[in-house]
Motif scaffolding. Structure first.
Motif, mmCIF file in Angstrom:
data_model
loop_
_atom_site.group_PDB
_atom_site.id
_atom_site.type_symbol
_atom_site.label_atom_id
_atom_site.label_comp_id
_atom_site.label_asym_id
_atom_site.label_seq_id
_atom_site.Cartn_x
_atom_site.Cartn_y
_atom_site.Cartn_z
ATOM 1 N N VAL A 69 25.334 18.431 19.209
ATOM 2 C CA VAL A 69 25.406 17.175 19.960
ATOM 3 C C VAL A 69 25.480 17.492 21.449
ATOM 4 O O VAL A 69 26.338 18.252 21.873
ATOM 5 C CB VAL A 69 26.636 16.347 19.523
ATOM 6 N N PRO A 70 24.564 16.939 22.247
ATOM 7 C CA PRO A 70 24.541 17.284 23.667
ATOM 8 C C PRO A 70 25.666 16.632 24.461
ATOM 9 O O PRO A 70 26.272 15.661 24.006
ATOM 10 C CB PRO A 70 23.176 16.760 24.138
ATOM 11 N N THR A 71 25.888 17.139 25.643
ATOM 12 C CA THR A 71 26.842 16.692 26.663
ATOM 13 C C THR A 71 28.291 17.028 26.343
ATOM 14 O O THR A 71 29.190 16.273 26.667
ATOM 15 C CB THR A 71 26.726 15.174 27.038
ATOM 16 N N HIS A 74 30.529 14.000 26.429
ATOM 17 C CA HIS A 74 30.690 13.310 27.709
ATOM 18 C C HIS A 74 29.771 12.110 27.808
ATOM 19 O O HIS A 74 30.018 11.203 28.600
ATOM 20 C CB HIS A 74 30.523 14.292 28.859
ATOM 21 N N MET A 75 28.718 12.085 27.011
ATOM 22 C CA MET A 75 27.906 10.881 26.930
ATOM 23 C C MET A 75 28.755 9.725 26.408
ATOM 24 O O MET A 75 28.526 8.567 26.728
ATOM 25 C CB MET A 75 26.718 11.118 25.992
ATOM 26 N N ALA A 94 22.526 11.872 16.318
ATOM 27 C CA ALA A 94 22.664 12.073 17.761
ATOM 28 C C ALA A 94 21.467 11.570 18.552
ATOM 29 O O ALA A 94 21.613 11.122 19.673
ATOM 30 C CB ALA A 94 22.886 13.547 18.073
ATOM 31 N N SER A 95 20.271 11.638 17.975
ATOM 32 C CA SER A 95 19.139 11.266 18.829
ATOM 33 C C SER A 95 18.004 10.661 18.024
ATOM 34 O O SER A 95 18.162 9.610 17.439
ATOM 35 C CB SER A 95 18.661 12.464 19.632
ATOM 36 N N LYS A 133 22.533 23.218 23.290
ATOM 37 C CA LYS A 133 22.135 21.845 22.984
ATOM 38 C C LYS A 133 21.541 21.078 24.134
ATOM 39 O O LYS A 133 20.618 20.312 23.972
ATOM 40 C CB LYS A 133 23.331 21.087 22.406
ATOM 41 N N THR A 134 22.089 21.268 25.342
ATOM 42 C CA THR A 134 21.605 20.505 26.477
ATOM 43 C C THR A 134 20.371 21.115 27.113
ATOM 44 O O THR A 134 19.698 20.477 27.905
ATOM 45 C CB THR A 134 22.689 20.412 27.571
#
Lengths: 397, 250
Positions: free
Chosen positions: A49-51, A132-133, A313-314, B40-41
Motif C-alpha cells: 500500500v503506497p504512502t 499517509h494518503m 488499494a488501487s 510501493k511508491t
C-alpha cells in the motif's frame, strides 16, 4: 513509550518514542491496555500500500484508559479514567458525511485529503496507523495513542468485561458485521464468504445473526475452516475443490444470494490468471490481486449482492464487468462506518450472543510484535489473531 | 467558467510560477527518488516525475498572473461562514501560508506571510467589497510590494444542506519581490487555495483543522523525511483554539 514502527517492507521494529501529546482541542490521550495486529496491517507489512513513511507507528485496533482530554471535549462525553475502545476510523461528527452516518467517509479528519483526492476523487476519513494518503495518524500498537475527535469515536466499556471480549469492537467485529449487512440478507438466504481470517469469522457469525440460512465459507487453512464450521458454516477448501463448480452444485445451479470478499488485494488462487496477477504485483505494475472479487461476481446469483469488506488499494484488472452488468448484481463496499455498529454490537456481547475472544490465538507482549507480524502473515503456529499487551515485559511471556 | 473548479487564467499551468527549470530539477529528483526507493511508491513517483518533466518541457516558462478558485460545500449557514471569514484575524487559522493578519480598522489590515527561511513578508490590504452574508473582496494596497487580491462568496445550498464557500485569489508577480513571492506563494496556487478553503470548512464543521504535526513517530531516516515533504505534511499546522462558530451537534 514503546511503539511498533513501520521501517520498510517486512521490517517492523519496536522503538522507544516520545509519548503523544494533545495537539488539537478535541484530542484525547489513551493509555493502551490491548492492541491487535489486523489483516490489513499485513498489506502494509508486505509493502503493497503506497504512502507509508519510515518511522510510522502501526496499529488501528486498540483500547485502553483515557489519561488526558483536550479542552474542546465536554466532560459528559469523555473524561480521564474512562475505559474505552477506539474505532479505527476517525470522524468529526459534523460534516455532511458524518451527518449521513457515513462515518468512515468523514470530510474533515484526513489532513492529507488532497492525496486521496488524486486517487479516489474524494477523500475518505483518516485512519489510525495506516497510510499517509489516509491521514498518517500514529497508531495504537504502542503504550499510548493520541485520539483526535475523541468525543465522537471512543465507546465507553463498563468494568467487568475483559479486554479480550471487547477489543475487536475497534475494527474486525463491526467490519465483519457491516460486510454481512451489506449482503442484503433475507431470511434463509445463502451467503458465500471468501476468506476465513478474523474478519471472515465475524462475517460468518454476523450472517447467521442477520438471518442467513446457509453460509458457505471458503479458505484453505484447516484451523480457520474448522473455526468456520464451529459457527455453523459449510466449508470449501479452494486447494481441493473447484469453487465455482462446488457452489453451483450446493445451490442447485442458482448461485449464492450474496457473495462476500473478505480477502482483498492479496488473494491466493490457482491458474494462469493468478500467476499473471502475482507477476504484476511483484513488478509493482499493480497493487492488487483481485482473484476473489472476480470469482465472487461469477459465482453470485442473478440479481444478487457482492459485498466487499476486503481491502483494495488501487486499480484492478480483468474484472468481469459483463457478468456483473448482465446478471444485474449490486456491489456494496466501504471502510466500516464504525459508530453505527459499536454500541449495538457491545450490547450483543453483553447479552452473550457472541464472545469475540474465540478468534484469539496469540497474546504477546509488544516487544514480540515484529515476530508476530511474520507468524500471522505466514499463518504459522495456527495463528488467527494476535493481541499485543503494551505493558507486559518480554520476560513475563 | 466552471465555478466548481480551481483555475488559472491564461493557458498556463501552476508550474509556470516555479519556472520550467525548477520543475525539471524537481521532476528529475522525483524520478531518481522513485527509482532508488524501489518500493510501493516508486512507480507512482517515477511516473509523476516523468509526467512533470514532459509538461514542463512543453511550457515556455513566462509568468502570468495566477487566478485560482476553489469551492467547498460547508455544513453551516451563510451567516456563520461570513462571520468567521469577515474577522480577518481568523484568516491565519485556515490559510496555510499566512502567519497573522492584524485588523487595523473596519476595512484595513496588515498581513504577515511566511517567506523563505522563515523571513516575514508584509503587506497592507483593504476590503473593497463587503456584502453581509454573501461576499467579501479585498486587495493589497497599490503601494504594497505584493500585488494580490481575493474574494469569497457564500451561497446557500438549495435544499438547505449547507453553504457553498467559493474563494478566488489572484497574485500578480511584479516589482522587486516578485520572484520570491511567485516561488513561495504562487508555485501551487491551486493547491494553496483549495487547502485553505478545506481548512475553513473543517474549522466551521469540526471546530479545528486536522493535523499530525507534532505526533509521535519512530526514526524517520532519509526516506521518511523525504516522504513527509512529498506528502506536503509540513503545512498541516494545528489550530490550538476551537472555533467559536462550531456547534456541537454530535
Amino acid at each position: 513509550m514503546k511503539a511498533v514502527c513501520w521501517m520498510g517492507k517486512e521490517n517492523m521494529q519496536v522503538h522507544n518514542v516520545p509519548d503523544p501529546t494533545i495537539l488539537n482541542p478535541r484530542d484525547a490521550i489513551i493509555r493502551i491496555t490491548s492492541t491487535c495486529i489486523c489483516g490489513s496491517d499485513l498489506h502494509l507489512y508486505d509493502g503493497y500500500v503506497p504512502t507509508m513513511e519510515q518511522g510510522d507507528i502501526m496499529g488501528h485496533e486498540f483500547m485502553g484508559e483515557v489519561v488526558e482530554v483536550g479542552p474542546g471535549i465536554s466532560r459528559d462525553k469523555l473524561k480521564v479514567g474512562d475505559r474505552v475502545v477506539v474505532p479505527f476510523t476517525i470522524a468529526c461528527g459534523n460534516c455532511p458525511s458524518c451527518q449521513d452516518k457515513l462515518w468512515s467517509c468523514c470530510d474533515n479528519s484526513n489532513p492529507n485529503a488532497w492525496i486521496a483526492e488524486k486517487m479516489m476523487g474524494y477523500s475518505p476519513s483518516g485512519l489510525f496507523g495506516y497510510t499517509h494518503m489516509l491521514g498518517g495518524y500514529a497508531g495504537g500498537q504502542a503504550q499510548y495513542a493520541r485520539v483526535p475527535f475523541a468525543d465522537i469515536g471512543p465507546i465507553k466499556i463498563p468494568e467487568g468485561i475483559p479486554d479480550e471480549k471487547v477489543v475487536f469492537l475497534s475494527d474486525i467485529f463491526p467490519t465483519g458485521y457491516m460486510g454481512a449487512e451489506n449482503c442484503n440478507i433475507r431470511p434463509g438466504d445463502t451467503v458465500a464468504v471468501w476468506g476465513c481470517g478474523p474478519v471472515g469469522q465475524f462475517a460468518i457469525r454476523s450472517c447467521f445473526m442477520l438471518g442467513a440460512g446457509r453460509v458457505i465459507a471458503i479458505d484453505r487453512v484447516p484451523e480457520r475452516l474448522a473455526m468456520a464450521r464451529a459457527a455453523g458454516a459449510e466449508t470449501l477448501n479452494f486447494d481441493e475443490v473447484d469453487i465455482l463448480e462446488a457452489l453451483r452444485e450446493m445451490t442447485g445451479n442458482q448461485g449464492p444470494d450474496a457473495c462476500m470478499d473478505v480477502v482483498g488485494m492479496e488473494a491466493s488462487g490457482h491458474g494462469i490468471v493468478y500467476a499473471m496477477d502475482r507477476a504484476k504485483q511483484m513488478m509493482r505494475a499493480s497493487m492488487d490481486r483481485p482473484i476473489v472479487v472476480r470469482q465472487a461476481i461469477i459465482a453470485c446469483k442473478k440479481g444478487g449482492t457482492v459485498s466487499v469488506p476486503g481491502v483494495y488499494a488501487s486499480f484492478i484488472d480483468n474484472v468481469p464487468m459483463g457478468a456483473y452488468v448482465n446478471k444485474g448484481l449490486t456491489m456494496k463496499t466501504g471502510q466500516t462506518h464504525m459508530m453505527r455498529y459499536m454500541q449495538p454490537l457491545l450490547e450483543r456481547i453483553q447479552r452473550g450472543d457472541i464472545d469475540p475472544s474465540f478468534v484469539i490465538s496469540h497474546v504477546l507482549p509488544i516487544d514480540q510484535a515484529p515476530q508476530a507480524y511474520k507468524t500471522f502473515r505466514d499463518k504459522q503456529e495456527h495463528c488467527t489473531k494476535v493481541v499485543l499487551k503494551p505493558w507486559d515485559s518480554a520476560a513475563a511471556a | 467558467m466552471n465555478p466548481y473548479n480551481s483555475q488559472i487564467s491564461g493557458d498556463k499551468g501552476p508550474q509556470d510560477f516555479l519556472g520550467s527549470k525548477g520543475i525539471l530539477i524537481g521532476a528529475a529528483a522525483l524520478l531518481a527518488y522513485g527509482i532508488t526507493r524501489r518500493s510501493k511508491t516508486s512507480l507512482a513517483l517515477a511516473t509523476a516525475g516523468g509526467l512533470l518533466a514532459a509538461t514542463s518541457l512543453r511550457s515556455n516558462g513566462n509568468s502570468q498572473a495566477a487566478h485560482t478558485r476553489a469551492t467547498f460545500l460547508v455544513n453551516t449557514s451563510p451567516e456563520k461562514a461570513y462571520a468567521l471569514w469577515r474577522d480577518f484575524s481568523n484568516l491565519a487559522r485556515f490559510m496555510r501560508h499566512v502567519k497573522s493578519v492584524e485588523v487595523l480598522d473596519d476595512t484595513h489590515s496588515e498581513w504577515v506571510v511566511r517567506g523563505p527561511m522563515d523571513k516575514e513578508i508584509r503587506w497592507y490590504a483593504e476590503i473593497t467589497e463587503d456584502v453581509k452574508n454573501e461576499r467579501i473582496s479585498w486587495r493589497s494596497r497599490p503601494d504594497s510590494l505584493v500585488q494580490t487580491s481575493g474574494s469569497v462568496e457564500f451561497r446557500p445550498h438549495r435544499a438547505g444542506r449547507g453553504t457553498y464557500v467559493s474563494a478566488t485569489v489572484r497574485y500578480t508577480p511584479g516589482g522587486t519581490l516578485s520572484k520570491t513571492i511567485a516561488t513561495l506563494l504562487g508555485k501551487h496556487p491551486q493547491f494553496m487555495v483549495r487547502e485553505d478553503v478545506r481548512r475553513f470548512k473543517a474549522l466551521l464543521e469540526a471546530g479545528e483543522t486536522p493535523t499530525t504535526i507534532g505526533q509521535s513517530h519512530g526514526p524517520r531516516g532519509v526516506h521518511g523525511s523525504v516522504e513527509q515533504v512529498l506528502f506536503r505534511e509540513t503545512g498541516n499546522l494545528a489550530d490550538p483554539q476551537a472555533a467559536q462558530a462550531y456547534s456541537k451537534t454530535a
